[in-house]
Design a protein around this motif. Structure first.
Motif: not given
Length: 383
Positions: A293-297
């Protein structure tokens, strides 16, 4: 970074991914010589997904072919017709399977659907050709024009950004008339409730809560009244087991709806089953995802800046919307997706600034490719 460029990042070393998989295989053989074939290949596939994700992230931003086509079409419309990002919320964008044709058609449920026309962009040989369904027609200069070009739409958006409501922009004053005050509306509602349900209703429901609302302009035209209506709720002193609603025209106070309501026990609906299915699909997507999720953000922020040209200062002010979806993970067919929402508001007050609004980014959770980016300035609705 475009998809073709992304591919070339590791194309000269095309065996990089295979080498990583083979290294993983070798390590597994050394550490676990008894691992079965199915477990072995599950580990290999997992390693491949992780390696592919790492390569994609290292390569930078990757836009899908569909997204590239949509961005090129937007740029062509801006250059030829003055089409701006704030106008996008009034249209539905469709990209042909081969990516050569992009169509912006008016949102069929939008209040301006009959006025805006359709924009079609054809992409070929590195160029773009745009046409409008009303090209060559005479366009009026006022908001009453049956056809709006981008100049009229832009003028209307500027008025909306300055605080006017769409009904005030689109309709003459006589269709907006309010001749009944809030106190008068409450008194009329009490009389209607007493006539419909008896004088005891006034004792049982002593509180009145009246609010103005806008009726659909087409409906108002049919009944011959202003589009402004009063919605009055007659309520008990405490609780909400029962109540009465009365609706009346704000131009002359005529009552057209008076209903008695009883609070009923909520029963499971089809929505509950849909929510359970959505939860299961979200869990499936999370299990298949190679991106966190952090990479996607991080990718989503970069995509917003690239597609819509936001400045570093604007990107810093982007606020991730944690509660916009129950979960950022979902499935699109057999593909796990991550959807990130961001809100931008640059002034300390209520003044709209270019770029303000809601941004939505859809990311392939296996590859990190940006599948879609949309923007809604919020100027298309009332309120």
């Amino acid at each position: 970074m475009k998809h073709e460029i992304w591919q070339t990042v590791y194309a000269p070393h095309g065996d990089a991914l295979e080498r990583r998989v083979q290294e993983t295989l070798g390590a597994l053989r050394e550490e676990s010589p008894r691992v079965g074939g199915k477990r072995m290949w599950a580990a290999v596939l997992a390693a491949a997904m992780i390696a592919a994700s790492a390569l994609a992230l290292a390569a930078g931003l990757v836009l899908s072919g569909r997204m590239d086509a949509k961005t090129a079409a937007r740029q062509a419309l801006q250059a030829q017709y003055g089409f701006t990002p704030e106008m996008e919320a009034f249209f539905t964008c469709e990209v042909s399977p081969d990516g050569r044709t992009v169509v912006f058609s008016p949102d069929s449920e939008g209040m301006l659907a009959g006025r805006l026309g359709t924009y079609t962009v054809t992409l070929a040989d590195g160029g773009a050709e745009a046409v409008w369904s009303h090209d060559g027609e005479a366009i009026g200069e006022a908001m009453t024009s049956p056809v709006w070009n981008t100049a009229l739409l832009g003028e209307a958006l500027a008025r909306k950004a300055a605080g006017e409501e769409w009904v005030e922009i689109l309709l003459p004053q006589e269709q907006l008339a309010v001749n009944i005050t809030q106190e008068q509306a409450a008194a009329i509602a009490r009389e209607a409730a007493a006539a419909a349900f008896g004088e005891d209703a006034l004792t049982q429901f002593p509180r009145a809560d009246a609010h103005l609302y806008y009726e659909d302009a087409g409906e108002a035209e049919r009944d011959g009244h202003s589009i402004r209506r009063w919605d009055v709720w007659l309520l008990p002193e405490e609780g909400m087991e029962e109540w009465i609603t009365v609706r009346l025209y704000a131009d002359d106070g005529q009552v057209f709806d008076c209903l008695h309501h009883t609070q009923e026990e909520e029963i499971p609906t089809q929505d509950d089953a849909l929510m359970r299915e959505a939860d299961a699909r979200s869990a499936q997507a999370q299990a298949l995802a190679a991106l966190t999720h952090e990479q996607a953000m991080r990718l989503a922020r970069e995509a917003i800046g690239t597609v819509y040209g936001l400045t570093p200062q604007q990107l810093d002010r982007l606020e991730w919307q944690e509660d916009y979806d129950p979960s950022p993970y979902s499935m699109k067919g057999d593909t796990p997706m991550l959807t990130e929402w961001f809100w931008l508001w640059q002034s300390e007050g209520e003044d709209f600034t270019e770029g303000d609004g809601l941004y939505r980014v859809e990311i392939n959770a296996e590859t990190g490719v940006i599948e879609n980016v949309t923007y809604d300035s919020g100027l298309s609705g009332n309120g």
